[in-house]
Design a protein around this motif. Structure first.
Motif, short mmCIF file in Angstrom:
data_model
loop_
_atom_site.label_atom_id
_atom_site.label_comp_id
_atom_site.label_asym_id
_atom_site.label_seq_id
_atom_site.Cartn_x
_atom_site.Cartn_y
_atom_site.Cartn_z
N THR A 61 0.60 -0.77 0.21
CA THR A 61 -0.14 -0.21 -0.22
C THR A 61 0.55 1.17 -0.18
OG1 THR A 61 -0.34 0.41 3.11
CG2 THR A 61 -1.59 -0.65 1.55
N GLU A 100 1.68 8.27 -0.28
CA GLU A 100 0.08 8.05 -0.55
C GLU A 100 -0.25 8.84 -1.91
OE1 GLU A 100 -2.04 9.49 1.84
OE2 GLU A 100 -0.34 9.00 3.84
N TRP A 101 -1.71 8.15 -2.13
CA TRP A 101 -2.29 8.43 -3.57
C TRP A 101 -1.74 9.63 -4.06
CZ3 TRP A 101 -2.22 4.19 -5.34
CH2 TRP A 101 -2.73 2.44 -4.79
N SER A 160 -3.15 12.69 -7.22
CA SER A 160 -4.32 13.38 -8.36
C SER A 160 -4.23 12.98 -9.88
CB SER A 160 -4.74 14.93 -8.09
OG SER A 160 -3.79 15.66 -8.26
N ARG A 206 -2.33 5.18 -13.30
CA ARG A 206 -2.85 4.85 -12.65
C ARG A 206 -2.91 3.55 -11.48
NH1 ARG A 206 -7.51 3.12 -17.02
NH2 ARG A 206 -5.06 2.34 -18.07
N ASN A 219 -12.76 5.01 -9.48
CA ASN A 219 -12.80 4.28 -8.37
C ASN A 219 -10.72 3.96 -8.85
OD1 ASN A 219 -14.84 4.70 -7.28
ND2 ASN A 219 -15.16 3.25 -7.90
N HIS A 242 -7.43 4.80 -8.59
CA HIS A 242 -6.33 5.30 -7.64
C HIS A 242 -5.36 5.68 -8.62
CE1 HIS A 242 -8.40 5.14 -3.80
NE2 HIS A 242 -7.85 4.14 -3.98
N TYR A 243 -4.12 6.89 -8.01
CA TYR A 243 -3.34 7.22 -8.98
C TYR A 243 -2.04 7.37 -7.99
CZ TYR A 243 -6.15 8.69 -13.45
OH TYR A 243 -7.19 7.99 -13.62
N SER A 295 -2.03 -2.75 -7.76
CA SER A 295 -2.77 -2.64 -6.32
C SER A 295 -3.86 -4.13 -5.99
CB SER A 295 -3.84 -1.56 -6.10
OG SER A 295 -3.65 -0.74 -5.24
#
Length: 192
Positions: free
Chosen positions: A23, A30-31, A33, A37, A54, A56-57, A99
């Motif tokens: 993660t 952190e993810w 914006s 992908r 849905n 995340h980047y 992911s």
């Protein structure tokens, strides 16, 4: 190789990418914006990417910390749980982050065509074996060692290529028909 051999999946591949426990927080990040992908099991439905809203980047730092092995064109993504057993063949040069709940296998191109392996993994025989090797009652899941034991019928390369070409042509026709139906439905909605 002989005519039709039955081999475990591990004999058909050259690499498994399995970052299911990673993660951004575990990597101290952190993810973001935008950027790369990050596809998870919820974004894979056999043959398509879904729930794009849905996704995340991750930025470049996250991508390079996470993806020690990169997904390449022809790799096959497999959901390990929630949803279970969905298959997607990556047919792009886009770099992505793998992911949650997602394996990737890279077919060994010397003995196995990527498109053929994708279609084999989508068939009911392979899917049934996946289910039989899964564990769990509330959430059904598959461990990597069990995935790699699943059987693949492996004909000679010439036959693999012909099968993949035929099934690819059928898939393209289905896609065209679905697009046509979508356009007709939109026209009908506008006319009503």
């Amino acid at each position: 190789m002989g005519c039709n051999q039955i081999v475990p999946l591990r004999d058909c591949i050259s690499l498994v990418i399995d970052y299911r426990g990673k993660t951004p927080k575990k990597l101290g990040q952190e993810w973001s914006s935008s950027g790369y992908r990050a596809l998870s099991a919820r974004n894979i439905k056999t043959g398509q990417i879904v729930q794009a809203e849905n996704i995340h980047y991750g930025d470049s730092d996250l991508y390079h910390a996470w993806m020690k092995d990169e997904v390449q064109r022809g790799d096959i993504l497999i959901t390990s749980e929630a949803p279970f057993g969905q298959i997607y063949r990556w047919n792009s040069d886009e770099k992505i982050i793998l992911s949650q709940r997602l394996f990737t296998v890279r077919p060994n191109s010397e003995i196995c065509d990527s498109r053929y392996l994708y279609y084999w993994m989508c068939n009911s025989s392979f899917q049934e074996e996946l289910k039989n090797r899964a564990t769990g009652t509330t959430v059904v899941g598959l461990r990597q060692p069990e995935l790699l034991k699943c059987s693949v019928v492996l004909p000679v390369m010439e036959i693999q290529l012909r099968i993949a070409e035929l099934l690819g042509t059928i898939d393209a026709e289905i896609t065209n028909l679905n697009q046509t139906n979508g356009h007709l439905y939109e026209r009908f909605e506008l006319a009503a």
